[in-house]
Scaffold this motif. Structure first.
Motif, mmCIF file in Angstrom:
data_model
loop_
_atom_site.group_PDB
_atom_site.id
_atom_site.type_symbol
_atom_site.label_atom_id
_atom_site.label_comp_id
_atom_site.label_asym_id
_atom_site.label_seq_id
_atom_site.Cartn_x
_atom_site.Cartn_y
_atom_site.Cartn_z
ATOM 1 N N TRP A 182 -4.274 9.155 -9.713
ATOM 2 C CA TRP A 182 -3.425 8.201 -9.009
ATOM 3 C C TRP A 182 -3.565 8.370 -7.505
ATOM 4 C CZ3 TRP A 182 -1.458 3.916 -10.825
ATOM 5 C CH2 TRP A 182 -1.283 3.788 -12.202
ATOM 6 N N ILE A 183 -3.697 9.601 -7.052
ATOM 7 C CA ILE A 183 -3.885 9.856 -5.617
ATOM 8 C C ILE A 183 -5.215 9.259 -5.153
ATOM 9 C CG2 ILE A 183 -4.222 11.674 -3.882
ATOM 10 C CD1 ILE A 183 -2.208 13.350 -5.569
ATOM 11 N N LEU A 184 -6.273 9.474 -5.954
ATOM 12 C CA LEU A 184 -7.575 8.881 -5.622
ATOM 13 C C LEU A 184 -7.482 7.360 -5.563
ATOM 14 C CD1 LEU A 184 -10.052 10.989 -7.797
ATOM 15 C CD2 LEU A 184 -9.645 11.161 -5.336
ATOM 16 N N LEU A 185 -6.730 6.786 -6.486
ATOM 17 C CA LEU A 185 -6.581 5.338 -6.539
ATOM 18 C C LEU A 185 -5.834 4.818 -5.309
ATOM 19 C CD1 LEU A 185 -7.140 2.817 -8.194
ATOM 20 C CD2 LEU A 185 -4.984 3.218 -9.392
ATOM 21 N N ILE A 186 -4.807 5.515 -4.896
ATOM 22 C CA ILE A 186 -4.053 5.115 -3.703
ATOM 23 C C ILE A 186 -4.945 5.196 -2.466
ATOM 24 C CG2 ILE A 186 -2.153 5.796 -2.174
ATOM 25 C CD1 ILE A 186 -0.634 6.582 -4.801
ATOM 26 N N ILE A 187 -5.701 6.284 -2.353
ATOM 27 C CA ILE A 187 -6.607 6.427 -1.209
ATOM 28 C C ILE A 187 -7.671 5.326 -1.234
ATOM 29 C CG2 ILE A 187 -8.317 7.922 -0.109
ATOM 30 C CD1 ILE A 187 -6.619 10.312 -1.169
ATOM 31 N N GLY A 241 -17.973 0.039 10.097
ATOM 32 C CA GLY A 241 -16.721 0.532 9.515
ATOM 33 C C GLY A 241 -16.422 -0.123 8.183
ATOM 34 N N PHE A 242 -16.719 -1.419 8.101
ATOM 35 C CA PHE A 242 -16.554 -2.147 6.844
ATOM 36 C C PHE A 242 -17.388 -1.506 5.732
ATOM 37 C CE2 PHE A 242 -18.699 -5.239 4.076
ATOM 38 C CZ PHE A 242 -17.622 -5.666 3.320
ATOM 39 N N LEU A 243 -18.651 -1.237 6.026
ATOM 40 C CA LEU A 243 -19.543 -0.658 5.009
ATOM 41 C C LEU A 243 -19.088 0.736 4.583
ATOM 42 C CD1 LEU A 243 -23.027 -1.811 6.343
ATOM 43 C CD2 LEU A 243 -21.783 -2.679 4.342
ATOM 44 N N VAL A 244 -18.639 1.541 5.528
ATOM 45 C CA VAL A 244 -18.154 2.888 5.199
ATOM 46 C C VAL A 244 -16.897 2.794 4.333
ATOM 47 C CG1 VAL A 244 -17.130 4.988 6.169
ATOM 48 C CG2 VAL A 244 -19.190 4.014 7.204
ATOM 49 N N CYS A 245 -15.938 1.982 4.764
ATOM 50 C CA CYS A 245 -14.693 1.847 3.998
ATOM 51 C C CYS A 245 -14.944 1.270 2.613
ATOM 52 C CB CYS A 245 -13.691 0.977 4.757
ATOM 53 S SG CYS A 245 -12.981 1.761 6.203
ATOM 54 N N LEU A 246 -15.827 0.277 2.531
ATOM 55 C CA LEU A 246 -16.164 -0.322 1.240
ATOM 56 C C LEU A 246 -16.759 0.726 0.307
ATOM 57 C CD1 LEU A 246 -16.497 -2.872 -0.542
ATOM 58 C CD2 LEU A 246 -18.744 -3.141 0.493
ATOM 59 N N SER A 247 -17.683 1.509 0.816
ATOM 60 C CA SER A 247 -18.345 2.533 -0.008
ATOM 61 C C SER A 247 -17.361 3.578 -0.502
ATOM 62 C CB SER A 247 -19.468 3.213 0.787
ATOM 63 O OG SER A 247 -20.439 2.278 1.161
ATOM 64 N N VAL A 248 -16.540 4.090 0.411
ATOM 65 C CA VAL A 248 -15.562 5.115 0.019
ATOM 66 C C VAL A 248 -14.575 4.546 -0.992
ATOM 67 C CG1 VAL A 248 -13.671 6.577 0.857
ATOM 68 C CG2 VAL A 248 -15.795 6.424 2.164
ATOM 69 N N SER A 249 -14.118 3.326 -0.747
ATOM 70 C CA SER A 249 -13.160 2.694 -1.652
ATOM 71 C C SER A 249 -13.734 2.547 -3.058
ATOM 72 C CB SER A 249 -12.748 1.328 -1.102
ATOM 73 O OG SER A 249 -11.778 0.738 -1.915
ATOM 74 N N MET A 250 -14.963 2.081 -3.163
ATOM 75 C CA MET A 250 -15.596 1.890 -4.471
ATOM 76 C C MET A 250 -15.837 3.218 -5.190
ATOM 77 S SD MET A 250 -15.925 -1.212 -5.184
ATOM 78 C CE MET A 250 -15.151 -2.442 -4.180
ATOM 79 N N ILE A 251 -16.296 4.219 -4.461
ATOM 80 C CA ILE A 251 -16.540 5.534 -5.071
ATOM 81 C C ILE A 251 -15.245 6.108 -5.621
ATOM 82 C CG2 ILE A 251 -17.148 7.934 -4.527
ATOM 83 C CD1 ILE A 251 -19.281 6.714 -2.571
ATOM 84 N N LEU A 252 -14.167 6.028 -4.840
ATOM 85 C CA LEU A 252 -12.886 6.561 -5.304
ATOM 86 C C LEU A 252 -12.326 5.750 -6.473
ATOM 87 C CD1 LEU A 252 -11.201 7.476 -1.902
ATOM 88 C CD2 LEU A 252 -12.220 9.031 -3.582
ATOM 89 N N LEU A 253 -12.531 4.437 -6.448
ATOM 90 C CA LEU A 253 -12.088 3.602 -7.570
ATOM 91 C C LEU A 253 -12.819 3.998 -8.848
ATOM 92 C CD1 LEU A 253 -10.438 1.232 -8.690
ATOM 93 C CD2 LEU A 253 -12.294 -0.284 -7.939
ATOM 94 N N VAL A 254 -14.111 4.212 -8.765
ATOM 95 C CA VAL A 254 -14.895 4.627 -9.934
ATOM 96 C C VAL A 254 -14.380 5.962 -10.466
ATOM 97 C CG1 VAL A 254 -17.184 5.409 -10.673
ATOM 98 C CG2 VAL A 254 -16.950 3.306 -9.365
ATOM 99 N N LYS A 255 -14.123 6.916 -9.568
ATOM 100 C CA LYS A 255 -13.618 8.223 -9.999
ATOM 101 C C LYS A 255 -12.253 8.104 -10.667
ATOM 102 C CE LYS A 255 -16.152 11.086 -6.807
ATOM 103 N NZ LYS A 255 -16.227 12.459 -6.428
ATOM 104 N N ALA A 256 -11.384 7.273 -10.112
ATOM 105 C CA ALA A 256 -10.044 7.106 -10.673
ATOM 106 C C ALA A 256 -10.090 6.473 -12.053
ATOM 107 C CB ALA A 256 -9.184 6.274 -9.732
ATOM 108 N N THR A 257 -11.042 5.573 -12.288
ATOM 109 C CA THR A 257 -11.087 4.871 -13.578
ATOM 110 C C THR A 257 -11.676 5.729 -14.697
ATOM 111 O OG1 THR A 257 -13.195 3.834 -12.998
ATOM 112 C CG2 THR A 257 -11.190 2.576 -12.551
#
Length: 108
Positions: free
Chosen positions: A3-8, A37-53
């Motif tokens: 859940w923490i990963l998902l929030i981040i 910044g968009f590309l960095v945030c997008l990448s981090v967001s997707m990686i964390l979403l994958v881990k959370a799922t």
């Protein structure tokens, strides 16, 4: 921990939406900075979403992720981009927040 990963991940979604908004307002190297910044945030967001799922149901995780992104993006829009904070906008953002909390409460 998931859940923490998902929030981040949701917060980084707000980051990439904000970067797109700022890139639209700028030109030249400044614009390239915001697109980076968009590309960095997008990448981090997707990686964390994958881990959370890996441990959370995909439907719940995706709904919470997009909900955090939507709420955060509206708040950034109001605060940073001076978008209007009308009664109905605030009302529906509050219902979205309650829905996110509800999903958290009913997910094992």
């Amino acid at each position: 921990m998931n859940w923490i990963l998902l929030i981040i991940a949701g917060l980084f979604e707000v980051g990439f939406a904000t970067c797109l908004g700022k890139a639209k307002e700028t030109t030249g190297n400044s614009s390239l900075f915001w697109y980076g910044g968009f590309l960095v945030c997008l990448s981090v967001s997707m990686i964390l979403l994958v881990k959370a799922t890996k441990e959370l149901p995909i439907g719940t995780a995706y709904a919470v992720w997009t909900g955090i992104g939507a709420v955060g993006s509206v708040l950034v829009g109001v605060i940073v981009f001076k978008e209007p904070a009308t009664f109905w906008r605030v009302f529906f953002i509050c219902t979205l927040i309650l829905s996110i909390i509800g999903l958290k409460m009913v997910t094992k």
